[in-house]
Structures are given as C-alpha cells and as structure tokens.
Motif scaffolding. Sequence first.
Motif, PDB file in Angstrom:
ATOM      1  N   ALA A   9       0.881  -1.019  -0.062  1.00  0.00           N
ATOM      2  CA  ALA A   9       0.157  -0.046   0.383  1.00  0.00           C
ATOM      3  C   ALA A   9       1.040   1.379  -0.134  1.00  0.00           C
ATOM      4  CB  ALA A   9      -0.984   0.185   1.331  1.00  0.00           C
ATOM      5  N   GLY A  10       0.197   2.458  -0.855  1.00  0.00           N
ATOM      6  CA  GLY A  10       1.094   4.111  -0.823  1.00  0.00           C
ATOM      7  C   GLY A  10       0.964   4.887  -1.070  1.00  0.00           C
ATOM      8  N   LEU A  40      -5.696   1.514  -8.267  1.00  0.00           N
ATOM      9  CA  LEU A  40      -5.857   3.252  -7.500  1.00  0.00           C
ATOM     10  C   LEU A  40      -6.961   3.425  -6.962  1.00  0.00           C
ATOM     11  CD1 LEU A  40      -4.587   4.827 -11.073  1.00  0.00           C
ATOM     12  CD2 LEU A  40      -3.239   4.314  -9.199  1.00  0.00           C
ATOM     13  N   SER A  41      -7.216   3.934  -5.841  1.00  0.00           N
ATOM     14  CA  SER A  41      -8.291   4.209  -4.283  1.00  0.00           C
ATOM     15  C   SER A  41      -8.754   5.503  -5.197  1.00  0.00           C
ATOM     16  CB  SER A  41      -8.250   3.702  -3.593  1.00  0.00           C
ATOM     17  OG  SER A  41      -6.976   4.553  -2.820  1.00  0.00           O
ATOM     18  N   GLY A  42      -9.785   5.671  -4.459  1.00  0.00           N
ATOM     19  CA  GLY A  42     -10.070   6.904  -4.727  1.00  0.00           C
ATOM     20  C   GLY A  42     -11.418   7.577  -5.808  1.00  0.00           C
ATOM     21  N   PRO A  43     -11.630   8.635  -6.414  1.00  0.00           N
ATOM     22  CA  PRO A  43     -12.480   8.660  -7.121  1.00  0.00           C
ATOM     23  C   PRO A  43     -12.085   9.053  -8.858  1.00  0.00           C
ATOM     24  CG  PRO A  43     -11.964  10.723  -6.511  1.00  0.00           C
ATOM     25  CD  PRO A  43     -11.363   9.846  -5.613  1.00  0.00           C
ATOM     26  N   PRO A  52      -3.865  31.971 -12.163  1.00  0.00           N
ATOM     27  CA  PRO A  52      -2.604  32.449 -12.394  1.00  0.00           C
ATOM     28  C   PRO A  52      -1.486  32.063 -10.912  1.00  0.00           C
ATOM     29  CG  PRO A  52      -4.613  34.089 -12.937  1.00  0.00           C
ATOM     30  CD  PRO A  52      -4.946  33.318 -12.168  1.00  0.00           C
ATOM     31  N   GLY A  53      -0.606  31.344 -11.715  1.00  0.00           N
ATOM     32  CA  GLY A  53       0.644  31.126 -10.357  1.00  0.00           C
ATOM     33  C   GLY A  53      -0.019  30.184  -9.152  1.00  0.00           C
ATOM     34  N   ALA A  54      -1.034  29.615  -9.510  1.00  0.00           N
ATOM     35  CA  ALA A  54      -2.043  28.619  -8.297  1.00  0.00           C
ATOM     36  C   ALA A  54      -1.167  27.261  -8.327  1.00  0.00           C
ATOM     37  CB  ALA A  54      -3.331  28.252  -7.898  1.00  0.00           C
ATOM     38  N   VAL A  55      -1.093  26.294  -7.270  1.00  0.00           N
ATOM     39  CA  VAL A  55      -0.475  24.836  -6.822  1.00  0.00           C
ATOM     40  C   VAL A  55      -1.663  24.311  -6.405  1.00  0.00           C
ATOM     41  CG1 VAL A  55       0.870  23.744  -6.239  1.00  0.00           C
ATOM     42  CG2 VAL A  55       1.505  25.893  -7.810  1.00  0.00           C
ATOM     43  N   ARG A  56      -1.880  23.390  -6.514  1.00  0.00           N
ATOM     44  CA  ARG A  56      -2.630  21.985  -5.873  1.00  0.00           C
ATOM     45  C   ARG A  56      -1.873  21.022  -5.554  1.00  0.00           C
ATOM     46  NH1 ARG A  56      -9.295  21.174  -7.886  1.00  0.00           N
ATOM     47  NH2 ARG A  56      -9.271  18.942  -6.874  1.00  0.00           N
ATOM     48  N   GLN A  57      -2.691  20.170  -4.712  1.00  0.00           N
ATOM     49  CA  GLN A  57      -1.461  19.384  -4.560  1.00  0.00           C
ATOM     50  C   GLN A  57      -3.023  17.715  -4.473  1.00  0.00           C
ATOM     51  OE1 GLN A  57       2.166  18.580  -3.612  1.00  0.00           O
ATOM     52  NE2 GLN A  57       1.375  17.249  -2.105  1.00  0.00           N
ATOM     53  N   GLU A  58      -3.471  16.105  -4.554  1.00  0.00           N
ATOM     54  CA  GLU A  58      -3.781  15.700  -4.456  1.00  0.00           C
ATOM     55  C   GLU A  58      -3.164  14.427  -4.240  1.00  0.00           C
ATOM     56  OE1 GLU A  58      -6.992  16.015  -4.275  1.00  0.00           O
ATOM     57  OE2 GLU A  58      -7.326  18.189  -4.665  1.00  0.00           O
ATOM     58  N   GLU A  59      -3.925  13.593  -3.062  1.00  0.00           N
ATOM     59  CA  GLU A  59      -3.129  12.062  -2.774  1.00  0.00           C
ATOM     60  C   GLU A  59      -4.415  11.020  -3.403  1.00  0.00           C
ATOM     61  OE1 GLU A  59      -2.218  11.404   0.963  1.00  0.00           O
ATOM     62  OE2 GLU A  59      -0.077  13.059   1.140  1.00  0.00           O
ATOM     63  N   LEU A  60      -3.172  10.257  -3.952  1.00  0.00           N
ATOM     64  CA  LEU A  60      -4.074   9.436  -4.945  1.00  0.00           C
ATOM     65  C   LEU A  60      -3.818   7.678  -3.768  1.00  0.00           C
ATOM     66  CD1 LEU A  60      -4.280  10.284  -8.143  1.00  0.00           C
ATOM     67  CD2 LEU A  60      -6.237  10.504  -6.667  1.00  0.00           C
ATOM     68  N   GLY A  61      -4.854   7.248  -3.012  1.00  0.00           N
ATOM     69  CA  GLY A  61      -4.169   5.706  -2.358  1.00  0.00           C
ATOM     70  C   GLY A  61      -4.095   4.617  -3.769  1.00  0.00           C
ATOM     71  N   ILE A  62      -2.690   4.472  -3.307  1.00  0.00           N
ATOM     72  CA  ILE A  62      -2.750   2.865  -4.329  1.00  0.00           C
ATOM     73  C   ILE A  62      -2.331   1.554  -3.122  1.00  0.00           C
ATOM     74  CG2 ILE A  62      -1.296   4.709  -6.502  1.00  0.00           C
ATOM     75  CD1 ILE A  62       1.483   3.989  -5.072  1.00  0.00           C
ATOM     76  N   GLU A  63      -2.414   0.473  -4.783  1.00  0.00           N
ATOM     77  CA  GLU A  63      -1.293  -0.916  -4.008  1.00  0.00           C
ATOM     78  C   GLU A  63      -1.657  -1.672  -4.976  1.00  0.00           C
ATOM     79  OE1 GLU A  63      -4.769  -3.624  -1.367  1.00  0.00           O
ATOM     80  OE2 GLU A  63      -4.972  -4.027  -2.914  1.00  0.00           O
ATOM     81  N   ALA A  71       7.740  -3.204 -14.707  1.00  0.00           N
ATOM     82  CA  ALA A  71       8.447  -1.982 -14.487  1.00  0.00           C
ATOM     83  C   ALA A  71       6.890  -0.840 -14.348  1.00  0.00           C
ATOM     84  CB  ALA A  71       8.950  -1.616 -15.685  1.00  0.00           C
ATOM     85  N   ALA A  72       6.222  -1.531 -13.477  1.00  0.00           N
ATOM     86  CA  ALA A  72       4.582  -0.437 -13.071  1.00  0.00           C
ATOM     87  C   ALA A  72       4.753   1.208 -13.329  1.00  0.00           C
ATOM     88  CB  ALA A  72       3.668  -0.724 -12.139  1.00  0.00           C
ATOM     89  N   ALA A  73       4.121   1.556 -14.252  1.00  0.00           N
ATOM     90  CA  ALA A  73       4.240   3.431 -13.424  1.00  0.00           C
ATOM     91  C   ALA A  73       2.767   3.576 -13.336  1.00  0.00           C
ATOM     92  CB  ALA A  73       4.837   3.746 -14.678  1.00  0.00           C
ATOM     93  N   ILE A  74       2.708   4.913 -12.917  1.00  0.00           N
ATOM     94  CA  ILE A  74       1.425   5.972 -12.657  1.00  0.00           C
ATOM     95  C   ILE A  74       1.841   7.217 -13.246  1.00  0.00           C
ATOM     96  CG2 ILE A  74      -0.200   6.747 -10.962  1.00  0.00           C
ATOM     97  CD1 ILE A  74       1.272   4.669  -9.376  1.00  0.00           C
TER      98      ILE A  74
END
Length: 283
Positions: A9-10, A40-43, A52-63, A71-74
């Motif tokens: 899990a990560g 991938l968990s979540g919506p 302008p210049g804004a930053v947003r960060q989201e986290e996704l649960g993975i298993e 060599a899995a990639a996301i």
Amino acid sequence: ARQPGEKVAGRAIVRLVNPSRRMISGRIRPWTTHPASVRLSGPPSLTFELGPGAVRQEELGIEIAARPDEAAAIGCRVEGLGFSLPTPARIRYRITLKRKTGLDGLADVADRLAGAQEMVFLRVGSTFGALRAMVLDGCLALHARIHDLRPSPETNCAADWNGSYIGILVAQADATSPAEVHQLICFPHVAKREDASWFFIGHKQQKTDATVRWSAATMAEGWEYSALVPLSTMGVDARVSGFCFEAMINIVHESGAKPMLVTLFGSKPARLEIDTMADVRIV
C-alpha cells in the motif's frame, strides 16, 4: 514489500501548477501502465480550477502487487491538456537472511541452505531459476539452480558478457552512490579457468579476491551454482545487521533465443541502481 507477490500500500501525489497568467480548469484521470497489478483508490477523476500561478496537490491511494519483472508506472491524463509522463512506482524489497556458523566448506553449502527461503528469478511471468542465501562464518553463502537451455560460450571459451553468468551485487546499507556497489560475476561454463569470475567496484574492474570460492555444475536444462563470498570482499563488515543486495542471471530460456538478463528484484544492474536493490536484514 518483503517478497515478490506481496501487495504494497502507498500513495501517489499529483501536483498541479498553473504557470500561466490566466485561469485554467479541467479534469484529470489517474491511470497506470499495469492495471492488473496496480489498484488506484479514490474517484476515477478529479476536477480542478487554478488561478494564475496557483498550485494544487492531491493524494491518491495505491496498492501494488510487487512484481520485479514489471516496471509499473502511474500517470494522470489531463482532459484538453494532454497527459503527464508516467512515474515509475518504485518498490524496495526487504529480505531476511539467517546468520550461522560451523560451515565445513563449499561442498556443504547446498545442504546448509536447503531450508533457507527461496528467491526466484522472475521475468514476463515466468520463473527461470531460484537462489537461496545465508550468512555463514562471515561469508555470503549462495546456492542457485538456473534454467538455461544453452549455457554458452562452450566450455573451452573465455568468460563473455554474451554468455551464461550469475552476478551478485552488494553494497553497504547506507550506500548512496553506484561507485559503492561491489559486483561478483561468475561464468559457470568456464568454472575451472582462472578468468572464470570478474569483480567490480562500481564500474571499475578489479582482480577477484582469492578468498572467493565458488563452483558450478551442469544439470538437466541448466546449471547449479554454489558460492562462499566473504562479506568483507563485498565491502561489508561481517558483523553488520544488513546490506543492499541484488542478483542477476544471463540465460537462454528457449531454443533459438538470444541470451536474456533476469534479476531477482527488478533493478537495472548496468546502472547499479541502489534504490532498487533489496534491503537485507540479518538475524
């Protein structure tokens, strides 16, 4: 992951940046190169609106099902803006080796390691051999049985990167540079020759230490290998509680095929990637 096949899990972090001077909005859809191994968990999608210049960060649960041969990639597809480059999902394997004493010699290795955990050489869903290991009297004791239809070159030829071989890679637990990785490469088809093994520290070839002992013998559809390698020769104090480890084989798995390199933990040996070598703990 402690062993290949276990689920890990990560989390994956998606960072959105709007470097422009206008408002942007859209929808992102997470995706993976290996949907059978990565969940991938979540919506299924996320909407965003950035000034302008804004930053947003989201986290996704993975298993992730740990597969050293994948060599899995996301990545994230951004509607209307193309998609991001996929990011490799790095997995660090953890293995436990027993520490014992009282070894009689190289001929005793196979019997002493018979009860040790088996680590498999896996690629494209198939197993091409297995390795057992233990720390015995300050040495890394190894025994492997390898599936190799055409051990090559022939017995009277010199060692060759294009032929059959097994490679052992070791570095200290806190190593940070490829230059700290010690490599022992053994060529089973020429085991009785003086040049039957090569030794490297980083990418610099050195003379193989005389204290390294190993042997190889043919068996049905392949060969088996036993070795006693002093940990000190591999740059590790014999009293340590752990180190970094990887092993690789070069074999021919089917008639008419070219030699194929297979590793235990999915690292790229030519690059000496420390961050994908297994984390060994000695008990």
